[in-house]
Design an enzyme around this catalytic site. Structure first.
Site, PDB file in Angstrom:
ATOM      1  N   ASN A 186      13.691 -21.943  -7.534  1.00 44.56           N
ATOM      2  CA  ASN A 186      12.362 -21.399  -7.307  1.00 44.56           C
ATOM      3  C   ASN A 186      12.570 -20.404  -6.169  1.00 44.56           C
ATOM      4  O   ASN A 186      12.940 -20.802  -5.064  1.00 44.56           O
ATOM      5  CB  ASN A 186      11.397 -22.515  -6.892  1.00 44.56           C
ATOM      6  CG  ASN A 186      10.045 -21.992  -6.467  1.00 44.56           C
ATOM      7  OD1 ASN A 186       9.835 -20.796  -6.305  1.00 44.56           O
ATOM      8  ND2 ASN A 186       9.123 -22.908  -6.263  1.00 44.56           N
ATOM      9  N   ALA A 215      10.758 -19.004  -4.146  1.00 43.58           N
ATOM     10  CA  ALA A 215       9.952 -19.253  -2.950  1.00 43.58           C
ATOM     11  C   ALA A 215      10.523 -20.369  -2.076  1.00 43.58           C
ATOM     12  O   ALA A 215      10.056 -20.587  -0.964  1.00 43.58           O
ATOM     13  CB  ALA A 215       8.520 -19.595  -3.355  1.00 43.58           C
ATOM     14  N   CYS A 216      11.525 -21.066  -2.564  1.00 40.99           N
ATOM     15  CA  CYS A 216      12.087 -22.235  -1.883  1.00 40.99           C
ATOM     16  C   CYS A 216      13.204 -21.828  -0.920  1.00 40.99           C
ATOM     17  O   CYS A 216      14.175 -21.190  -1.329  1.00 40.99           O
ATOM     18  CB  CYS A 216      12.625 -23.204  -2.941  1.00 40.99           C
ATOM     19  SG  CYS A 216      13.629 -24.543  -2.298  1.00 40.99           S
ATOM     20  N   SER A 217      13.089 -22.228   0.338  1.00 40.96           N
ATOM     21  CA  SER A 217      14.106 -21.881   1.331  1.00 40.96           C
ATOM     22  C   SER A 217      15.449 -22.549   1.020  1.00 40.96           C
ATOM     23  O   SER A 217      16.507 -21.959   1.273  1.00 40.96           O
ATOM     24  CB  SER A 217      13.639 -22.252   2.735  1.00 40.96           C
ATOM     25  OG  SER A 217      13.454 -23.647   2.847  1.00 40.96           O
ATOM     26  N   ARG A 253      17.101 -20.389  -1.605  1.00 41.30           N
ATOM     27  CA  ARG A 253      17.614 -19.150  -1.013  1.00 41.30           C
ATOM     28  C   ARG A 253      18.884 -19.421  -0.203  1.00 41.30           C
ATOM     29  O   ARG A 253      19.841 -18.648  -0.246  1.00 41.30           O
ATOM     30  CB  ARG A 253      16.545 -18.468  -0.163  1.00 41.30           C
ATOM     31  CG  ARG A 253      15.390 -17.922  -0.988  1.00 41.30           C
ATOM     32  CD  ARG A 253      14.458 -17.027  -0.174  1.00 41.30           C
ATOM     33  NE  ARG A 253      13.936 -17.648   1.033  1.00 41.30           N
ATOM     34  CZ  ARG A 253      12.829 -18.376   1.099  1.00 41.30           C
ATOM     35  NH1 ARG A 253      12.101 -18.572   0.009  1.00 41.30           N
ATOM     36  NH2 ARG A 253      12.427 -18.887   2.253  1.00 41.30           N
TER      37      ARG A 253
END
Length: 120
Positions: A6, A8-10, A13
């Site tokens: 996802n 948006a997920c740190s 990333r």
């Protein structure tokens, strides 16, 4: 190697940054858009060596709405969990990295991502 993310997920990333830093070759699957089928979830669970309830994000609003915390965690209830993951992919723990040796890891830590990298 494939990584389910996802964006948006740190944690996702961070896993991607580590894979890039190590020069890994991988394919990104944005599993919220390219939703895995129940059979794909079963396959990944087999590679992870986990049960579906082990990869459910139980704090997600939809998990609470479904009452998933109360569902049986047994062989008879297994398909219910898998169907819920396919119907609500936001419940899937992330990132999941499938290694080239046929295994997989939930790459929420640097150690787990390095573990997947070692399985090349």
């Amino acid at each position: 190697m494939e990584i389910w993310i996802n964006p948006a997920c740190s944690k996702c990333r961070g896993a991607l940054a580590l894979l890039d830093a190590e020069g890994a070759e991988y394919t990104v699957r944005r599993y919220l858009e390219d939703v895995p089928s129940p059979d794909e979830i079963r396959e990944v669970l087999g590679r992870l060596g986990l049960e579906p309830w082990d990869i459910v994000r139980t704090r997600e609003a939809v998990a609470k709405e479904l009452g998933a915390a109360e569902w049986p965690r047994d062989a008879e209830g297994r398909d219910r969990w898998i169907e819920a993951l396919a119907a609500h992919p936001e419940l899937i723990q992330r990132p999941i990295i499938t290694a080239e040796d046929g295994t997989a890891v939930v790459g929420r830590s640097e150690e787990a991502v390095r573990d997947a990298l070692s399985r090349r």
